[in-house]
Design a protein around this motif. Sequence first.
Motif, PDB file in Angstrom:
ATOM      1  N   LEU B 226       0.845  -1.191   0.000  1.00 61.93           N
ATOM      2  CA  LEU B 226       0.000   0.000   0.000  1.00 61.93           C
ATOM      3  C   LEU B 226       0.881   1.242   0.000  1.00 61.93           C
ATOM      4  CD1 LEU B 226      -2.928  -0.738   2.508  1.00 61.93           C
ATOM      5  CD2 LEU B 226      -2.978  -0.716   0.005  1.00 61.93           C
ATOM      6  N   GLU B 227       0.397   2.251  -0.681  1.00 57.14           N
ATOM      7  CA  GLU B 227       1.148   3.503  -0.731  1.00 57.14           C
ATOM      8  C   GLU B 227       0.991   4.221   0.611  1.00 57.14           C
ATOM      9  OE1 GLU B 227       0.449   7.907  -2.788  1.00 57.14           O
ATOM     10  OE2 GLU B 227      -1.103   6.368  -2.618  1.00 57.14           O
ATOM     11  N   ALA B 228       2.071   4.853   1.082  1.00 55.89           N
ATOM     12  CA  ALA B 228       1.990   5.577   2.348  1.00 55.89           C
ATOM     13  C   ALA B 228       1.666   7.039   2.082  1.00 55.89           C
ATOM     14  CB  ALA B 228       3.304   5.446   3.110  1.00 55.89           C
ATOM     15  N   ASP B 229       0.405   7.339   1.969  1.00 54.71           N
ATOM     16  CA  ASP B 229      -0.016   8.718   1.703  1.00 54.71           C
ATOM     17  C   ASP B 229       0.258   9.582   2.935  1.00 54.71           C
ATOM     18  OD1 ASP B 229      -1.338  11.093   1.317  1.00 54.71           O
ATOM     19  OD2 ASP B 229      -3.170  10.171   0.518  1.00 54.71           O
ATOM     20  N   PRO B 230       1.107  10.605   2.801  1.00 56.68           N
ATOM     21  CA  PRO B 230       1.458  11.432   3.962  1.00 56.68           C
ATOM     22  C   PRO B 230       0.232  12.086   4.574  1.00 56.68           C
ATOM     23  CG  PRO B 230       2.715  12.093   1.995  1.00 56.68           C
ATOM     24  CD  PRO B 230       1.730  11.066   1.543  1.00 56.68           C
ATOM     25  N   ALA B 231      -0.807  12.301   3.771  1.00 56.72           N
ATOM     26  CA  ALA B 231      -2.009  12.936   4.302  1.00 56.72           C
ATOM     27  C   ALA B 231      -2.711  12.015   5.295  1.00 56.72           C
ATOM     28  CB  ALA B 231      -2.954  13.291   3.168  1.00 56.72           C
ATOM     29  N   LEU B 232      -2.355  10.757   5.288  1.00 51.97           N
ATOM     30  CA  LEU B 232      -3.018   9.804   6.184  1.00 51.97           C
ATOM     31  C   LEU B 232      -2.255   9.584   7.487  1.00 51.97           C
ATOM     32  CD1 LEU B 232      -4.412   7.094   3.723  1.00 51.97           C
ATOM     33  CD2 LEU B 232      -5.556   9.085   4.719  1.00 51.97           C
ATOM     34  N   LEU B 233      -1.106  10.237   7.642  1.00 50.91           N
ATOM     35  CA  LEU B 233      -0.365  10.099   8.897  1.00 50.91           C
ATOM     36  C   LEU B 233      -0.376  11.429   9.639  1.00 50.91           C
ATOM     37  CD1 LEU B 233       1.325   8.573  10.871  1.00 50.91           C
ATOM     38  CD2 LEU B 233       3.317   8.875   9.414  1.00 50.91           C
ATOM     39  N   MET B 234      -1.126  11.460  10.744  1.00 53.40           N
ATOM     40  CA  MET B 234      -1.260  12.706  11.504  1.00 53.40           C
ATOM     41  C   MET B 234      -0.646  12.588  12.881  1.00 53.40           C
ATOM     42  SD  MET B 234      -5.251  13.730  11.025  1.00 53.40           S
ATOM     43  CE  MET B 234      -5.089  15.203  12.026  1.00 53.40           C
ATOM     44  N   GLU B 235      -0.320  13.735  13.449  1.00 51.04           N
ATOM     45  CA  GLU B 235       0.088  13.759  14.850  1.00 51.04           C
ATOM     46  C   GLU B 235      -0.831  14.703  15.602  1.00 51.04           C
ATOM     47  OE1 GLU B 235       4.210  14.608  15.414  1.00 51.04           O
ATOM     48  OE2 GLU B 235       4.864  12.966  14.109  1.00 51.04           O
ATOM     49  N   MET B 236      -1.296  14.272  16.732  1.00 50.65           N
ATOM     50  CA  MET B 236      -2.215  15.102  17.532  1.00 50.65           C
ATOM     51  C   MET B 236      -1.814  15.049  18.999  1.00 50.65           C
ATOM     52  SD  MET B 236      -4.490  16.376  15.451  1.00 50.65           S
ATOM     53  CE  MET B 236      -5.957  16.845  16.371  1.00 50.65           C
ATOM     54  N   PRO B 237      -2.081  16.116  19.726  1.00 55.49           N
ATOM     55  CA  PRO B 237      -1.834  16.080  21.175  1.00 55.49           C
ATOM     56  C   PRO B 237      -2.809  15.105  21.833  1.00 55.49           C
ATOM     57  CG  PRO B 237      -2.954  18.107  20.530  1.00 55.49           C
ATOM     58  CD  PRO B 237      -2.592  17.402  19.275  1.00 55.49           C
ATOM     59  N   PRO B 238      -2.523  14.699  23.046  1.00 53.52           N
ATOM     60  CA  PRO B 238      -3.411  13.758  23.734  1.00 53.52           C
ATOM     61  C   PRO B 238      -4.767  14.381  24.064  1.00 53.52           C
ATOM     62  CG  PRO B 238      -1.628  14.476  25.183  1.00 53.52           C
ATOM     63  CD  PRO B 238      -1.348  15.033  23.825  1.00 53.52           C
ATOM     64  N   GLY B 239      -5.759  13.547  24.313  1.00 59.68           N
ATOM     65  CA  GLY B 239      -7.064  14.038  24.746  1.00 59.68           C
ATOM     66  C   GLY B 239      -8.194  13.610  23.835  1.00 59.68           C
ATOM     67  N   LEU B 240      -9.373  13.522  24.403  1.00 58.36           N
ATOM     68  CA  LEU B 240     -10.548  13.122  23.629  1.00 58.36           C
ATOM     69  C   LEU B 240     -10.816  14.109  22.504  1.00 58.36           C
ATOM     70  CD1 LEU B 240     -12.835  12.130  26.644  1.00 58.36           C
ATOM     71  CD2 LEU B 240     -12.047  10.581  24.849  1.00 58.36           C
ATOM     72  N   ALA B 241     -10.641  15.400  22.780  1.00 61.30           N
ATOM     73  CA  ALA B 241     -10.943  16.422  21.787  1.00 61.30           C
ATOM     74  C   ALA B 241     -10.060  16.263  20.546  1.00 61.30           C
ATOM     75  CB  ALA B 241     -10.752  17.809  22.394  1.00 61.30           C
ATOM     76  N   SER B 242      -8.813  15.871  20.752  1.00 53.50           N
ATOM     77  CA  SER B 242      -7.897  15.683  19.628  1.00 53.50           C
ATOM     78  C   SER B 242      -8.361  14.574  18.706  1.00 53.50           C
ATOM     79  CB  SER B 242      -6.516  15.288  20.145  1.00 53.50           C
ATOM     80  OG  SER B 242      -5.855  16.387  20.655  1.00 53.50           O
ATOM     81  N   GLY B 243      -8.841  13.502  19.299  1.00 52.24           N
ATOM     82  CA  GLY B 243      -9.317  12.386  18.497  1.00 52.24           C
ATOM     83  C   GLY B 243     -10.495  12.814  17.643  1.00 52.24           C
ATOM     84  N   ALA B 244     -11.373  13.612  18.242  1.00 50.24           N
ATOM     85  CA  ALA B 244     -12.543  14.104  17.517  1.00 50.24           C
ATOM     86  C   ALA B 244     -12.092  14.960  16.332  1.00 50.24           C
ATOM     87  CB  ALA B 244     -13.417  14.928  18.466  1.00 50.24           C
ATOM     88  N   GLU B 245     -11.187  15.859  16.610  1.00 51.13           N
ATOM     89  CA  GLU B 245     -10.707  16.744  15.554  1.00 51.13           C
ATOM     90  C   GLU B 245     -10.035  15.957  14.426  1.00 51.13           C
ATOM     91  OE1 GLU B 245      -8.084  19.826  16.989  1.00 51.13           O
ATOM     92  OE2 GLU B 245      -7.352  20.194  14.940  1.00 51.13           O
ATOM     93  N   ALA B 246      -9.254  14.976  14.795  1.00 49.12           N
ATOM     94  CA  ALA B 246      -8.528  14.197  13.793  1.00 49.12           C
ATOM     95  C   ALA B 246      -9.478  13.471  12.851  1.00 49.12           C
ATOM     96  CB  ALA B 246      -7.598  13.198  14.482  1.00 49.12           C
ATOM     97  N   VAL B 247     -10.492  12.830  13.414  1.00 40.74           N
ATOM     98  CA  VAL B 247     -11.375  12.049  12.547  1.00 40.74           C
ATOM     99  C   VAL B 247     -12.148  12.980  11.613  1.00 40.74           C
ATOM    100  CG1 VAL B 247     -13.465  11.915  13.997  1.00 40.74           C
ATOM    101  CG2 VAL B 247     -12.839   9.993  12.525  1.00 40.74           C
ATOM    102  N   VAL B 248     -12.494  14.150  12.094  1.00 42.55           N
ATOM    103  CA  VAL B 248     -13.203  15.097  11.242  1.00 42.55           C
ATOM    104  C   VAL B 248     -12.301  15.543  10.095  1.00 42.55           C
ATOM    105  CG1 VAL B 248     -14.195  17.413  11.136  1.00 42.55           C
ATOM    106  CG2 VAL B 248     -14.744  15.906  13.051  1.00 42.55           C
ATOM    107  N   ARG B 249     -11.084  15.906  10.429  1.00 43.25           N
ATOM    108  CA  ARG B 249     -10.170  16.360   9.380  1.00 43.25           C
ATOM    109  C   ARG B 249      -9.924  15.273   8.342  1.00 43.25           C
ATOM    110  NH1 ARG B 249      -5.791  19.514  12.841  1.00 43.25           N
ATOM    111  NH2 ARG B 249      -4.338  18.462  11.426  1.00 43.25           N
ATOM    112  N   LEU B 250      -9.750  14.077   8.807  1.00 45.17           N
ATOM    113  CA  LEU B 250      -9.469  12.986   7.875  1.00 45.17           C
ATOM    114  C   LEU B 250     -10.682  12.701   6.982  1.00 45.17           C
ATOM    115  CD1 LEU B 250      -7.499  10.595  10.244  1.00 45.17           C
ATOM    116  CD2 LEU B 250      -6.620  11.613   8.129  1.00 45.17           C
TER     117      LEU B 250
END
Lengths: 348, 348
Positions: B226-250
Motif C-alpha cells: 500500500l502507498e503511504a499517503d502522507p495525508a493519512l499520517l497525523m500527529e495530535m496532542p493527547p485528549g478526547l478532543a484531539s481524536g474528535a478533531e482528527a477524525v473530522v479532518r481525515l
Amino acid sequence: MFPSPSVAMPDDAGAQGAATRMRDVAQRAGVSPMTVSRALRDPSKVSPAVLRRVEEAVRAVGYVPNRLAGGLSSMRTNVVGMVVPSLDNSLYSPTIQGVSAVLHAAGYQLMIGECGHSPQGEEALVAAFLAQRVAGLMLHGVHHTEAAAAMLRRAGIPVVETGSLSAKPLDMVVSYSNEAAAQAMTLHLHRLGYRRIACVTLPSAGNERSRDRQRGYRAALASVGLEADPALLMEMPPGLASGAEAVVRLLQSPAPPDAVFFAGDVLAAGALFECQRRGWAVPARVALAAFDDIDILRHVVPPVSTLRLPRAEIGRRGAEVLLDRIEGRAAGTVAVDLGFEIVQRGST
Amino acid sequence: MFPSPSVAMPDDAGAQGAATRMRDVAQRAGVSPMTVSRALRDPSKVSPAVLRRVEEAVRAVGYVPNRLAGGLSSMRTNVVGMVVPSLDNSLYSPTIQGVSAVLHAAGYQLMIGECGHSPQGEEALVAAFLAQRVAGLMLHGVHHTEAAAAMLRRAGIPVVETGSLSAKPLDMVVSYSNEAAAQAMTLHLHRLGYRRIACVTLPSAGNERSRDRQRGYRAALASVGLEADPALLMEMPPGLASGAEAVVRLLQSPAPPDAVFFAGDVLAAGALFECQRRGWAVPARVALAAFDDIDILRHVVPPVSTLRLPRAEIGRRGAEVLLDRIEGRAAGTVAVDLGFEIVQRGST
DNA sequence: TTGTAAGCGTTATCAG
DNA sequence: CTGATAACGCTTACAA
C-alpha cells in the motif's frame, strides 16, 4: 593548595559503585567539607571564587549529595508523603498533580503510596513514611486506624486530609463537602422537574464519602418533600460495567426512576453507554447525572451533567497549607472548604 | 535492672515532637540498643524473652525506626524510585500497581515522581532519587539527558526501562515492541479489507514511542504494497478532543480513509464520540482502531478494536528483575519482550 | 545470645 | 567568610 592538575583524570567515565562524598568534592576544590556544604545550600554564604571552585569540583566528580546523611544530621527532610486510595482511578491525579506542582516549586519531593482503600494499608504506609522522616503528610482517606492516628500524633508533623470535610480532622483539612454536593445535585434534578430520582453510590462500608453523599441525597429529597424510596438508593462497585448494570436494574424495576444520580467513579458513563446500546433515550426516558467532571462526560452523546469539584485546587491548597506549617509560616490547624459547581448538560 | 513499673507512665498519649530512638526502647526493655536492632530486623537472633520485652517496649513508646540513620549506616535503603511521564493518564497505573504490588510484598517502598514527558524533568527526578539513595530505579521514558545517563552510570544502581524495547538500554528493559504492535494492528486492518488506512499518533518530537509506532505503521503498509499517503499520517496532542478533531479532518479531506488507527492515548474514544455526534456509522463509513485496552473502549457503541498490552505484567516483571539485582540474585542485564495481543471488536 | 566500639556522610555550633 | 568538632540514630564488625 591546589588539586593536582587534571592530568590523567578519568573524571567519571565509567566510575561505578562507591558514591562520591562531600569530602571528595572538598579535597578537589581545596576547601573544607563545611564550605562545600554551605556553597551547595546557600551560595551567598561563600566567596564567589570558592563557589566557582566548588561548583567545578561537583561537576567533575559527579557529586550527588546524600540526603540520608543530611536529613539525619539536620533532623529534617524535604520529602512529603501522600497516601491515595488507588492510582487506577484518574480522579486522584488532578490532586496529585496539584500537590506535586506546589511541592516541586518549593524544592520538596513527593513520595506517593497506594493504600487500596483500606485503613490497614494506610497505616502501613504512614509507618513507612514516618520511618523515612517525611516533613509532612497528605492523606486522602478520612477514616484511620487508631494506631495510625497515634503514630501521627506522636510524630507531630503536619498532616492534611483531603477526602472529606465532615470528618473530625486529625490536623488540617482541605476539601469540599460531599454531602453538600450530593444535596445540590439532587435539588438541581428536582428543579428540572424530575420527581423519581434514584441515587447510585459506591459501597458505603468503610467509605465515609459514600455515606456523606447518601446523606446529602436524602436531605435533598426530604427538603422538597419527596419520599425516599429505598429501592432508588443503590450501592455498586466502581467501574463502567457497574453503571451499566445499575441503570438496567433501576429501569426494569416495577417503578423506574425518571432520573439517576450516579454519585461516584465512572458509573454514569457506564450507564450512558448501556442506554445507547439499548436505545433508551437520555434524558427523555431517563436523565443521568454524574458526580465528577471527568473529561469523558463532556464528550459522550449526550454530554452528561455533573459536579465540578476542585480536585486540582485541593492538591495545591493542601500542599500550600502543609508547607506553611513545615516551614513555620503558620501554626494553627486549618479547615478549607473549596466548594463545587453544578455543570448542566444534555443528559438532564 | 527493670524499668520502673508503669506507674504514672503517660505512655504516649499526646507526646509530640522529639521522636523516640532505639536507645529509649533499649532502656525500657533493659537491653542494649544493638539487641533492639537485632530483635527488630531478625527476631530469631535474640532470645524469646528478650524479644517479648523489646516488642512491648516498642509498643509502649511508639517507636518508629529512623531509616535515614539505618540507611546511612548500612549504605542501603528499601526505597525504589519510579519516574512516569504523567499521572493524568491512567495508562501508567496498571504498571505502577504491578510495581507497587511486587515491591511491597518484598518489603520495599515505592517513590513515584512525575516528569511531565520531559527529559529535563526526568533528570531532576533522577537526581532527587539518587540523593535519597534509592536501591533501584524504574524509568518509563527511554530518552534521557546525557547528564541523567551519567549519574545513573556512576550510581551503579539497577535501572529498568519500561517504555519501549527499541532503545539502546541504560541497563535492563522490560516492555513490548511499539513498532511490532503498530505493524500488527495495521496489518490486521488490511486483512479485514481496509485499503486506505490512516494513522494518528501523539506528537513524535521527543517521543520515541510515537516514532516507533509510525515506523510500524509504515512497515506494514510497505509489506502489503500500500502507498503511504502522507495525508493519512497525523500527529495530535493527547485528549478526547484531539481524536474528535482528527477524525473530522481525515473524513472531510479530499480522499478520506476507510479506517483510522489511533495509536495513542484516548484519541480513538474521542473520535468515536465525534462519529456518534455526526451520525457517521462505525465501521461502515469509517473503521476505528485504538492502541491500548482501556476499559472504556469495551463499553462504547460499537466497542473499539484495540491492542492489549501487558501493562501490569510490565510493572510486575520490571520490579522482579530490579529486585533480583538489588538483592544480588542476578547479575547481568536483561531485556524482556512481553508481547501484545490484538482485540477485534465491532469498530472494525 | 548479647554488648562494645567505630563509623556512615552530613549539618549545627562555635571559633577564628 | 571559613574551618574544627561534635553530634544525628543506626548498623557493621568484632569481642565477650
